[in-house]
Design an enzyme around this catalytic site. Sequence first.
Site, PDB file in Angstrom:
ATOM      1  N   GLY A  24       0.834  -1.121   0.167  1.00 37.42           N
ATOM      2  CA  GLY A  24      -0.055  -0.094   0.068  1.00 37.42           C
ATOM      3  C   GLY A  24       1.006   1.304   0.060  1.00 37.42           C
ATOM      4  N   ASN A  25       0.242   2.367   0.198  1.00 33.53           N
ATOM      5  CA  ASN A  25       1.131   3.500   0.429  1.00 33.53           C
ATOM      6  C   ASN A  25       0.229   4.581   1.534  1.00 33.53           C
ATOM      7  OD1 ASN A  25      -0.885   5.519  -0.967  1.00 33.53           O
ATOM      8  ND2 ASN A  25      -0.346   3.948  -2.817  1.00 33.53           N
ATOM      9  N   ARG A  26       1.018   5.651   1.667  1.00 32.99           N
ATOM     10  CA  ARG A  26       0.544   6.539   2.737  1.00 32.99           C
ATOM     11  C   ARG A  26      -0.494   7.375   2.740  1.00 32.99           C
ATOM     12  NH1 ARG A  26       4.364   5.838   6.866  1.00 32.99           N
ATOM     13  NH2 ARG A  26       6.378   4.924   6.339  1.00 32.99           N
TER      14      ARG A  26
END
Length: 403
Positions: A208-210
């Site tokens: 995922g990412n932030r």
Amino acid sequence: MKTRNVLLAVTGSIAAYKAAELASELVQNDLSVRVILTRGGSRFISPQTFEGITGNLVASDLWGTGAGESAMEHLRLASWAEVLIVAPATADAIARLAGGRSDDLLGASALAFRGPVLIAPAMETNMFTHPATMANLELLTRRGATVIGPESGRLASGSIGSGRMSEPSEIARAVRDALRTSQSLAGRKVLVTAGPTREPIDPVRYIGNRSSGKMGYAVATEAQRRGAEVLLISGPTSLARPTGMEVIEVETSDEMRAAVLHNAPNQAVIVMCAAVADYKPSRASDGKLKRGEAQHIDVTATSDIAAEAARLAPDAVHIGFALESGPLVTAAREKLRRKGQALVVANGITPDHNPFGSETNQVVFVTESGERAFPPATKVEIGRWLWDEIEGILLSRSSTERT
Ligand code: CTP
């Protein structure tokens, strides 16, 4: 030209005297102004002051016992007004608006009103910075209200701090702005993507990412505020689901791709805010991987949704975002060409500033022919600038079509 109607609500703060100046400036701008004076407000300023300035009777009572008021005054005011401005807005007025209370004329009128709402808070610093007030303002902002100020300066208590109502001239400017944009996207269909994607490794883990989704949600809310029919396609975020627009919740880049491509035709504008994963695990394990089993994950490139959408719906205005660690403008322009977009919002990521999750950002709008750098601002403000720019593109396209 038709006279525009402004509903000014004055609540119980010492800054109420500045509301008289505001009413006067609005009248001088050729706007028709009606005032709701709450019980608290009437302790600081008299209705006669506003009646003298606006030439209209002041409304105060939900039950219509005042001169010229009917029992349905809140509905009449809500359908008459094109913009509602609460100035000064006390902590209590803000809490009541956030809570959707309707046991006074302001609350009931605000609930019945569907146009732009502006709020100019005025209170002591501690009351303003209290988490309750902050949360109420955040909720109202998420629902599309615009908060103006407050400014820092000398307060009623004699102390210096944040909580001073913004100057009437600044509030009047925001009112004119709201009137200008209140229906500027009416009849337009707009698709906005937001948030991150999650690419499953196994049933419990993902790549995922932030991304927080804040930028995309702000862009969608601003389009809705301008009267557009909005479709928000959102990856997983912790943000409240916006109301008054269609929302499709997705998790993976494949799901986001399917939702975007299915809905891309017929859109006037497509804004790709989402931070889509560039790679996904080639195969997601059905069972939870044991320690040692996931030391190496094979990945496959995801497809570029923005570029595909631009090919599928060539008549729409396509807007992209570009997050860069290196030189911004050249990289953003390269993306704009590669993806067939009209404008790319470029933002940098440095050791000192990571826009992911932040309330603020600093952006450059990059087009084929130029670029425009903006100062640091909230994502809500950036959303407004972006729609001003997109409206310019829509206008120039329609005038090219006409000629
Ligand atoms: N985007 C997309 N589909 C992808 C990856 C990105 O639609 N699979 C969109 C994003 O929504 C954003 C734009 O492309 O509007 C730019 O995303 P970014 O990650 O900055 O660029 P990439 O094309 O992925 O290039 P790179 O990661 O090499 O910078």
